[in-house]
Scaffold this motif. Structure first.
Motif, short mmCIF file in Angstrom:
data_model
loop_
_atom_site.label_atom_id
_atom_site.label_comp_id
_atom_site.label_asym_id
_atom_site.label_seq_id
_atom_site.Cartn_x
_atom_site.Cartn_y
_atom_site.Cartn_z
N ALA A 1 -7.11 76.98 -10.70
CA ALA A 1 -7.62 78.20 -10.09
C ALA A 1 -6.58 79.32 -10.10
N ALA A 2 -5.34 78.96 -9.76
CA ALA A 2 -4.27 79.97 -9.70
C ALA A 2 -3.54 80.13 -11.01
N GLN A 3 -3.84 79.24 -11.96
CA GLN A 3 -3.13 79.23 -13.24
C GLN A 3 -1.62 79.17 -13.01
N GLU A 4 -1.24 78.13 -12.23
CA GLU A 4 0.17 77.93 -11.90
C GLU A 4 0.55 76.46 -12.07
N ILE A 5 1.80 76.22 -12.39
CA ILE A 5 2.37 74.89 -12.37
C ILE A 5 3.06 74.71 -11.03
N VAL A 6 2.70 73.66 -10.30
CA VAL A 6 3.25 73.42 -8.97
C VAL A 6 4.28 72.30 -9.07
N LEU A 7 5.55 72.65 -8.91
CA LEU A 7 6.63 71.64 -8.93
C LEU A 7 6.72 70.98 -7.57
N LYS A 8 6.73 69.65 -7.54
CA LYS A 8 6.80 68.90 -6.28
C LYS A 8 8.25 68.48 -6.03
N HIS A 9 8.72 68.76 -4.83
CA HIS A 9 10.08 68.38 -4.45
C HIS A 9 10.06 67.08 -3.65
N TYR A 10 9.03 66.32 -3.80
CA TYR A 10 8.89 65.01 -3.18
C TYR A 10 8.16 64.13 -4.19
N VAL A 11 8.29 62.83 -4.04
CA VAL A 11 7.60 61.91 -4.94
C VAL A 11 6.73 60.98 -4.11
N ASN A 12 5.42 61.09 -4.28
CA ASN A 12 4.48 60.12 -3.72
C ASN A 12 4.09 59.19 -4.87
N LEU A 13 4.75 58.04 -4.91
CA LEU A 13 4.65 57.15 -6.06
C LEU A 13 3.41 56.26 -5.96
N GLY A 14 2.47 56.46 -6.88
CA GLY A 14 1.24 55.68 -6.89
C GLY A 14 1.44 54.34 -7.59
N ILE A 15 0.78 53.32 -7.07
CA ILE A 15 0.79 51.99 -7.68
C ILE A 15 -0.67 51.58 -7.89
N ALA A 16 -1.11 51.51 -9.13
CA ALA A 16 -2.50 51.14 -9.42
C ALA A 16 -2.73 49.69 -9.01
N ALA A 17 -3.81 49.46 -8.27
CA ALA A 17 -4.10 48.12 -7.76
C ALA A 17 -5.53 47.74 -8.09
N ALA A 18 -5.71 46.57 -8.71
CA ALA A 18 -7.05 46.06 -8.99
C ALA A 18 -7.53 45.28 -7.78
N THR A 19 -8.68 45.67 -7.22
CA THR A 19 -9.25 45.00 -6.05
C THR A 19 -10.67 44.56 -6.38
N PRO A 20 -11.26 43.70 -5.57
CA PRO A 20 -12.65 43.29 -5.82
C PRO A 20 -13.62 44.46 -5.86
N PRO B 1 -25.64 48.44 -9.78
CA PRO B 1 -25.50 49.85 -9.37
C PRO B 1 -24.03 50.26 -9.31
N VAL B 2 -23.73 51.42 -9.82
CA VAL B 2 -22.36 51.94 -9.78
C VAL B 2 -22.24 52.82 -8.55
N LYS B 3 -21.43 52.36 -7.59
CA LYS B 3 -21.27 53.13 -6.36
C LYS B 3 -19.91 52.83 -5.76
N GLY B 4 -19.60 53.52 -4.67
CA GLY B 4 -18.33 53.29 -3.99
C GLY B 4 -17.13 53.58 -4.85
N VAL B 5 -16.13 52.69 -4.77
CA VAL B 5 -14.87 52.88 -5.47
C VAL B 5 -15.08 52.96 -6.98
N ARG B 6 -15.94 52.09 -7.52
CA ARG B 6 -16.15 52.07 -8.97
C ARG B 6 -16.76 53.39 -9.45
N LYS B 7 -17.68 53.92 -8.69
CA LYS B 7 -18.32 55.18 -9.08
C LYS B 7 -17.32 56.32 -9.11
N VAL B 8 -16.52 56.42 -8.06
CA VAL B 8 -15.54 57.51 -7.98
C VAL B 8 -14.47 57.35 -9.06
N THR B 9 -14.05 56.10 -9.30
CA THR B 9 -13.05 55.87 -10.35
C THR B 9 -13.58 56.31 -11.70
N ALA B 10 -14.83 55.95 -11.98
CA ALA B 10 -15.42 56.34 -13.26
C ALA B 10 -15.48 57.86 -13.41
#
Length: 482
Positions: A334-353, A256-265
């Motif tokens: 929705a607003a048809q706008e480009i939103v420039l971010k003046h901060y960086v929230n740097l994502g790191i992809a992590a493989a978990t069980p 069954p595809v559920k939880g994290v795997r389901k949302v990722t897909a």
């Protein structure tokens, strides 16, 4: 005695359900305010739930492996003296039968405090009870709670696909349930509703889908709906949950595809077909960066910190964003706008069980090298333990995925939804390379940058990728360009 009920909370922003992974208590155990009683997995992370009051566990209303909607009661606790149980139980019967208490009835004291296999009154598990009566609800017994053994209408909640509401009118269902039915190709009007007021539940849709796949099956081996008002008596002795693995034959296994795997897909499909992806590649010499990594490891001022190539790659990305700030943006459809971010929230992809997750380092642009190292180490450790919180995975701006740890040269990564770019880091290998006019063995790697072409055109994307490579090829630019 007094029975208090603990409902499944919303452990993230807007989450609607969670799967019970593990119970840490059993009926009869004493619990205290703030004690963790179970671990649940949402669509984003595994979270431990503390109970907000003292008492003795009266009943666990769902077994491990069951997905529960936010707002449903998952555990009941006796908070009054045990010797008051008979009087309280007798007084609870008429109260539980009263319409005013239908939404949250007291759990009966006369029952054995076991995991529910016989079913619970559906009124106790619904956040928005409806006025229309549930036609398939069993007659209430002496305790004021619907009991499966007293209900002859068990076939009424069979997962067989028959017209709901007699085929008349529009089936009642919440938007997430309608989407689930659409994804599974199930006609809601042909599903037997077991929810309060004739509402089609998630379990009803799954049951209908299972029946459609195996039409010759008289009844499912394991009931799908743990909180249905009536459950066949034979099911009372069986676990009320979907199995982790269902083998269709000796040649196949269905998971069954559920939880994290389901949302990722779902997220990857949405991203791939919403944002126009462009991927560019660059291969270059990182020998100087590898030497700097070793020098930093030997620096006493950085003792105790985890120093590795990923740390300097992350720092190079932050420097390149400072030089090309327009890449750090998002698209507001929705607003048809480009939103420039003046901060960086740097994502790191992590493989978990439990599947791929992408937690992010908040305000990474403002961190020193040491602070960035600490944040990376904490992020990785938390992800491996399966304790990443939903908040840690929200509001990312740009992501790094390190496929090189698997020996892969590079790839064409798909954007994390809502972000402008993702950088795939390939394996760092010793290769023949022309250096100062001579062929030498040098450390070489390949980076692949996928970006949203609505936000980043070819020129900007190319400059951004070239700047990352330039910093890693000549790491002194970490200072001169900062």
């Amino acid at each position: 005695m007094t029975i208090r009920e603990f409902k499944m909370p919303d452990v993230g922003e807007g989450l609607t359900e969670a799967e019970i992974l593990k119970w840490y208590v059993q009926p009869g155990d004493t619990v205290t305010d703030g004690q963790v009683v179970c671990e649940v997995e949402t669509a984003k992370a595994a979270v431990e739930l503390p109970i907000p009051f003292d008492g003795v566990v009266h009943a666990l209303l769902f077994e491990e492996g069951v997905t529960v909607d936010v707002g449903q009661v998952i555990i009941s606790v006796q908070t009054g003296p045990a010797d008051e149980a008979p009087a309280e139980a007798a007084a609870a019967a008429p109260v539980a039968a009263a319409p005013a208490a239908a939404a949250e009835p007291e759990a009966p004291a006369a029952r054995q405090p076991v995991l529910v296999g016989y079913g619970v009154s559906t009124a106790s598990t619904k956040r928005r009870p409806r006025k229309a009566p549930q036609p398939a609800v069993a007659a209430q017994n002496g305790t004021g709670v619907a009991h499966a053994a007293a209900a002859p209408a068990a076939p009424a909640v069979s997962p067989a696909v028959v017209p709901a509401q007699g085929g008349a009118g529009k089936a009642l269902a919440k938007p997430p349930v309608r989407k689930l039915a659409k994804d599974l190709g199930i006609d809601l009007a042909a599903v037997v509703p077991t929810g309060d007021g004739g509402v089609v539940t998630r379990e009803d849709v799954h049951a209908a889908a299972a029946a459609a796949i195996a039409p010759q099956t008289v009844a499912p081996a394991v009931p799908v709906a743990p909180a249905a008002p009536v459950v066949p008596a034979a099911a009372q002795a069986a676990p009320v949950q979907a199995p982790a693995e269902v083998s269709g034959s000796a040649r196949e296994t269905r998971i069954p595809v559920k939880g994290v795997r389901k949302v990722t897909a779902q997220a990857m499909v949405g991203s791939a077909f919403t944002a126009p992806h462009v991927t560019e590649f660059i291969t270059f010499d990182v020998t100087r960066t590898m030497k700097l990594v070793q020098e930093l490891k030997d620096d006493p001022d950085l003792a105790g910190l985890r120093i590795n190539p990923l740390l300097l790659i992350a720092k190079a990305v932050l420097v390149a964003i400072r030089r090309n700030p327009d890449v750090n943006a998002s698209w507001d459809e929705a607003a048809q706008e480009i939103v420039l971010k003046h901060y960086v929230n740097l994502g790191i992809a992590a493989a978990t069980p439990r599947g791929l997750i992408v937690p992010n380092i908040k305000d990474a642009h403002a961190k020193t090298l040491g602070e960035l190292s600490q944040a990376l180490s904490g992020l990785v450790a938390t992800a491996r333990e399966g304790k990443t919180s939903p908040a840690d995975m929200q509001h990312g701006t740009i992501t790094i995925t390190n496929v090189g740890v698997f020996g892969v040269d590079t790839g064409t990564p798909i954007l994390n939804p809502g972000e402008s770019a993702i950088l795939a880091v390939g394996a760092i290998k010793l290769q023949p390379w022309v250096h100062k006019g001579k062929v030498k063995a040098r450390h070489v790697t390949t980076l692949a940058l996928s970006f949203d072409h609505r936000l980043i055109d070819g020129e900007l994307g190319s400059r951004f990728l070239a700047d990352i490579a330039a910093v890693l090829e000549h790491p002194r630019r970490l200072i001169t360009w900062s």
